[in-house]
Design a protein around this motif. Structure first.
Motif, PDB file in Angstrom:
ATOM      1  N   GLU A   1       0.939  -1.338   0.070  1.00 38.61           N
ATOM      2  CA  GLU A   1       0.032   0.066   0.152  1.00 38.61           C
ATOM      3  C   GLU A   1       0.947   1.190   0.055  1.00 38.61           C
ATOM      4  OE1 GLU A   1      -2.376   0.403   3.503  1.00 38.61           O
ATOM      5  OE2 GLU A   1      -0.666   0.350   4.703  1.00 38.61           O
ATOM      6  N   PHE A   2       0.317   2.355  -0.706  1.00 38.62           N
ATOM      7  CA  PHE A   2       0.968   3.717  -0.612  1.00 38.62           C
ATOM      8  C   PHE A   2       1.246   4.253   0.745  1.00 38.62           C
ATOM      9  CE2 PHE A   2       2.452   7.629  -2.717  1.00 38.62           C
ATOM     10  CZ  PHE A   2       1.423   8.747  -1.898  1.00 38.62           C
ATOM     11  N   VAL A   3       2.011   4.774   1.047  1.00 38.06           N
ATOM     12  CA  VAL A   3       2.227   5.545   2.407  1.00 38.06           C
ATOM     13  C   VAL A   3       2.475   6.875   2.037  1.00 38.06           C
ATOM     14  CG1 VAL A   3       3.778   5.942   4.312  1.00 38.06           C
ATOM     15  CG2 VAL A   3       3.437   3.441   3.543  1.00 38.06           C
ATOM     16  N   ALA A   4       3.374   7.377   1.232  1.00 37.69           N
ATOM     17  CA  ALA A   4       3.659   8.876   0.981  1.00 37.69           C
ATOM     18  C   ALA A   4       4.471   8.870  -0.271  1.00 37.69           C
ATOM     19  CB  ALA A   4       4.276   9.285   2.087  1.00 37.69           C
ATOM     20  N   GLY A   5       4.374  10.086  -1.085  1.00 36.41           N
ATOM     21  CA  GLY A   5       5.131  10.218  -2.242  1.00 36.41           C
ATOM     22  C   GLY A   5       5.458  11.876  -2.259  1.00 36.41           C
ATOM     23  N   MET A   6       6.467  12.291  -3.179  1.00 36.51           N
ATOM     24  CA  MET A   6       6.848  13.587  -3.456  1.00 36.51           C
ATOM     25  C   MET A   6       7.405  13.679  -4.757  1.00 36.51           C
ATOM     26  SD  MET A   6       9.831  15.757  -1.112  1.00 36.51           S
ATOM     27  CE  MET A   6       8.790  16.647  -0.122  1.00 36.51           C
ATOM     28  N   SER A   7       6.770  14.714  -5.369  1.00 37.50           N
ATOM     29  CA  SER A   7       6.998  14.963  -6.945  1.00 37.50           C
ATOM     30  C   SER A   7       8.540  15.163  -7.045  1.00 37.50           C
ATOM     31  CB  SER A   7       6.360  16.024  -7.226  1.00 37.50           C
ATOM     32  OG  SER A   7       6.652  17.257  -6.412  1.00 37.50           O
TER      33      SER A   7
ATOM     34  N   GLY B   1       7.536  19.687  -5.111  1.00 39.53           N
ATOM     35  CA  GLY B   1       6.430  20.842  -5.002  1.00 39.53           C
ATOM     36  C   GLY B   1       5.188  20.233  -4.652  1.00 39.53           C
ATOM     37  N   SER B   2       5.148  19.041  -4.514  1.00 40.14           N
ATOM     38  CA  SER B   2       3.913  18.161  -4.061  1.00 40.14           C
ATOM     39  C   SER B   2       4.196  17.076  -3.328  1.00 40.14           C
ATOM     40  CB  SER B   2       3.057  17.841  -5.444  1.00 40.14           C
ATOM     41  OG  SER B   2       2.777  18.887  -6.187  1.00 40.14           O
ATOM     42  N   THR B   3       3.097  16.787  -2.372  1.00 38.49           N
ATOM     43  CA  THR B   3       3.515  15.539  -1.710  1.00 38.49           C
ATOM     44  C   THR B   3       2.133  14.959  -1.412  1.00 38.49           C
ATOM     45  OG1 THR B   3       3.005  16.818   0.411  1.00 38.49           O
ATOM     46  CG2 THR B   3       5.322  16.340  -0.084  1.00 38.49           C
ATOM     47  N   SER B   4       2.096  13.747  -1.162  1.00 40.78           N
ATOM     48  CA  SER B   4       0.720  13.203  -0.974  1.00 40.78           C
ATOM     49  C   SER B   4       0.968  12.098   0.230  1.00 40.78           C
ATOM     50  CB  SER B   4       0.266  12.320  -2.076  1.00 40.78           C
ATOM     51  OG  SER B   4      -0.898  11.559  -1.987  1.00 40.78           O
ATOM     52  N   TYR B   5      -0.019  11.851   0.879  1.00 37.83           N
ATOM     53  CA  TYR B   5       0.047  10.847   2.088  1.00 37.83           C
ATOM     54  C   TYR B   5      -1.255   9.967   2.054  1.00 37.83           C
ATOM     55  CZ  TYR B   5       3.713  13.874   3.758  1.00 37.83           C
ATOM     56  OH  TYR B   5       5.002  14.637   4.054  1.00 37.83           O
ATOM     57  N   ALA B   6      -1.124   8.644   2.513  1.00 35.56           N
ATOM     58  CA  ALA B   6      -2.149   7.667   2.696  1.00 35.56           C
ATOM     59  C   ALA B   6      -3.136   8.513   4.139  1.00 35.56           C
ATOM     60  CB  ALA B   6      -1.834   6.598   3.018  1.00 35.56           C
ATOM     61  N   ASP B   7      -4.267   8.262   3.938  1.00 30.93           N
ATOM     62  CA  ASP B   7      -5.278   8.886   5.089  1.00 30.93           C
ATOM     63  C   ASP B   7      -4.557   8.279   6.635  1.00 30.93           C
ATOM     64  OD1 ASP B   7      -8.187   9.140   3.378  1.00 30.93           O
ATOM     65  OD2 ASP B   7      -6.585  10.409   3.387  1.00 30.93           O
TER      66      ASP B   7
END
Length: 125
Positions: free
Chosen positions: A46-52, A56-62
């Protein structure tokens, strides 16, 4: 060839912190979007976190928002995952992943071209 090498895993008590590192080589790191995934026994990755690629962008699992922070140091070709407030449900093997080219963050493991060998994180309650 491309290599992603994770480090920093270990055993920690619930509520504690760990910082994972992923050192990359063989790819244009500053133009590469990076992600962290995890896989617990008997569960899908499962996805945990990502960074572009440009940071400039980040994303996190809830499930980790507000507790985990992804960052990168392009001078060191390294991406980090700071994990605070660890819970027993965070126990898993954590993988670093890279996707070729300056792409947006994807939460699907199928998008990523390259993977590290994984590092075990165990949180005791």
């Amino acid at each position: 060839q491309v290599q992603l090498v994770e480090s920093g895993g270990g055993l920690v008590q619930a509520g504690g912190s760990l910082r994972l590192s992923c050192a990359a080589s063989g790819l244009p790191f500053s133009m590469t979007t990076m992600g962290w995934f995890r896989q617990a026994p008997g569960k899908e990755r499962e996805f945990v976190a990502g960074m572009s690629w440009n940071g400039g962008s980040t994303s996190y699992a809830d499930s980790v928002k507000g507790r985990f922070t992804i960052s990168r140091d392009n001078a060191r070709n390294t991406v980090y995952l700071q994990m605070n407030g660890l819970k027993s449900e965070d126990t898993a093997v954590y993988y670093c992943a890279a996707v070729s080219g300056p792409r947006g963050i994807s939460t699907s493991p199928r998008t990523y071209n390259y993977w590290g060998q994984g590092t075990q994180v165990t949180v005791s309650s």
